[in-house]
Design a protein around this motif. Structure first.
Motif, short mmCIF file in Angstrom:
data_model
loop_
_atom_site.label_atom_id
_atom_site.label_comp_id
_atom_site.label_asym_id
_atom_site.label_seq_id
_atom_site.Cartn_x
_atom_site.Cartn_y
_atom_site.Cartn_z
N UNK A 20 13.98 -69.60 -41.68
CA UNK A 20 12.57 -69.18 -41.59
C UNK A 20 12.47 -67.80 -40.95
N UNK A 21 13.28 -67.58 -39.90
CA UNK A 21 13.30 -66.28 -39.23
C UNK A 21 13.74 -65.18 -40.21
N UNK A 22 14.77 -65.47 -41.00
CA UNK A 22 15.26 -64.48 -41.97
C UNK A 22 14.21 -64.17 -43.02
N UNK A 23 13.50 -65.19 -43.49
CA UNK A 23 12.45 -64.98 -44.48
C UNK A 23 11.32 -64.13 -43.91
N UNK A 24 10.93 -64.43 -42.68
CA UNK A 24 9.80 -63.71 -42.06
C UNK A 24 10.20 -62.34 -41.56
N UNK A 25 11.51 -62.09 -41.41
CA UNK A 25 12.00 -60.76 -41.04
C UNK A 25 12.25 -59.90 -42.28
N UNK A 140 20.83 -77.34 -58.39
CA UNK A 140 20.40 -76.65 -57.17
C UNK A 140 19.21 -75.77 -57.52
N UNK A 141 18.14 -75.93 -56.75
CA UNK A 141 16.96 -75.10 -56.96
C UNK A 141 17.10 -73.78 -56.22
N UNK A 142 16.77 -72.71 -56.90
CA UNK A 142 16.68 -71.38 -56.30
C UNK A 142 15.20 -71.04 -56.18
N UNK A 143 14.75 -70.83 -54.96
CA UNK A 143 13.35 -70.47 -54.72
C UNK A 143 13.28 -69.02 -54.27
N UNK A 144 12.44 -68.24 -54.89
CA UNK A 144 12.16 -66.88 -54.43
C UNK A 144 10.81 -66.92 -53.71
N UNK A 145 10.83 -66.57 -52.42
CA UNK A 145 9.65 -66.71 -51.58
C UNK A 145 9.15 -65.37 -51.09
N UNK A 146 7.85 -65.15 -51.23
CA UNK A 146 7.19 -63.98 -50.62
C UNK A 146 6.61 -64.45 -49.29
N UNK A 147 7.31 -64.13 -48.21
CA UNK A 147 6.94 -64.65 -46.89
C UNK A 147 5.88 -63.78 -46.22
N UNK A 183 0.54 -61.01 -42.33
CA UNK A 183 0.97 -59.81 -43.03
C UNK A 183 2.26 -60.10 -43.77
N UNK A 184 2.48 -59.50 -44.94
CA UNK A 184 3.71 -59.77 -45.69
C UNK A 184 4.94 -59.27 -44.93
N UNK A 185 6.02 -60.03 -45.04
CA UNK A 185 7.27 -59.64 -44.39
C UNK A 185 7.83 -58.36 -44.98
N UNK A 186 7.59 -58.14 -46.26
CA UNK A 186 8.06 -56.94 -46.96
C UNK A 186 6.90 -56.30 -47.70
N UNK A 187 6.93 -54.98 -47.82
CA UNK A 187 5.93 -54.29 -48.64
C UNK A 187 6.09 -54.69 -50.10
N UNK A 188 5.08 -54.40 -50.90
CA UNK A 188 5.16 -54.73 -52.33
C UNK A 188 6.39 -54.08 -52.96
N UNK A 189 6.64 -52.82 -52.64
CA UNK A 189 7.76 -52.10 -53.24
C UNK A 189 9.09 -52.71 -52.81
N UNK A 190 9.22 -53.00 -51.52
CA UNK A 190 10.48 -53.57 -51.02
C UNK A 190 10.71 -54.96 -51.60
#
Length: 211
Positions: A20-25, A140-147, A183-190
């Motif tokens: 969770x920390x890695x996703x939010x970072x 195995x499920x691969x999930x792509x998450x916008x944190x 706030x999103x963890x990453x900008x739209x571009x990133x």
């Protein structure tokens, strides 16, 4: 899919606190899942009922747990993150630091496909491979998450129903993510750049928006 717009209707994805920390970072945008022992029973392609992973929603709270979490199962540069990630020990209040949109998913069965994602994960290769190997009949499920990080964490009192090996938990008393500042963890571009890298790591067309 459930209606995430309603108050209290957003489920929580239970994952290691360090993930969770890695996703939010913004360090990781991928999670790999196969479900837990307490997962809901589902019918597979062979017509047999078994406990397998599924998506109850495309928006979820990130529930940071310390169950099963061990530093040696992370790549060496990330092992100290165990001390940085605020997890929820069994029996104690749960601090929610963010939520995520599940924007694309894939299911894989081949070790080579998982190996192609190795640079996208902070787990060791051997541990990620163990998630693929467990319950070998299931993909195995691969999930792509916008944190998204919450401006102020939310605290949920412990309930015995939250414990155990399961992917999804309905946490009582939480509002909709739309109702809290984040706030999103990453900008739209990133984020789009990271997503492009994930897509290119898997066979063409493997990733798709959740059905």
């Amino acid at each position: 899919m459930s209606d995430d717009a309603q108050i209290g209707s957003t489920p929580a994805l239970k994952e290691w606190a360090v993930i969770c920390h890695a996703l939010l970072a913004g360090e990781q945008i991928v999670d790999v899942r196969k479900g837990g022992i307490r997962e809901a029973a589902r019918t597979g392609d062979d017509g047999r009922s078994r406990r397998a992973f599924g998506l109850p929603a495309t928006r979820c709270w990130l529930y940071p747990t310390v169950e099963h979490q061990r530093a040696e199962l992370l790549k060496e540069p990330y092992r100290h993150w165990i001390d940085l990630a605020s997890g929820a020990p069994v029996g104690e209040p749960i601090r929610i630091h963010g939520w995520a949109e599940i924007v694309e998913v894939a299911t894989i069965t081949e070790p080579d496909h998982l190996a192609a994602l190795e640079s996208k994960l902070i787990w060791t290769h051997d541990y990620a491979a163990s998630r693929l190997d467990w319950k070998a009949r299931d993909p195995l499920w691969i999930l792509v998450l916008r944190a998204h990080r919450l401006v102020d964490p939310l605290v949920v009192p412990w309930d015995d129903g939250y414990g155990g090996c399961t992917s999804w938990v309905e946490l009582s008393g939480l509002p909709s993510p739309d109702a809290v500042a984040s706030e999103p963890a990453l900008s739209d571009v990133a984020f789009e750049a990271r997503l492009k890298g994930v897509r290119e790591s898997l066979p063409a067309g493997a990733l798709a928006p959740p059905a």
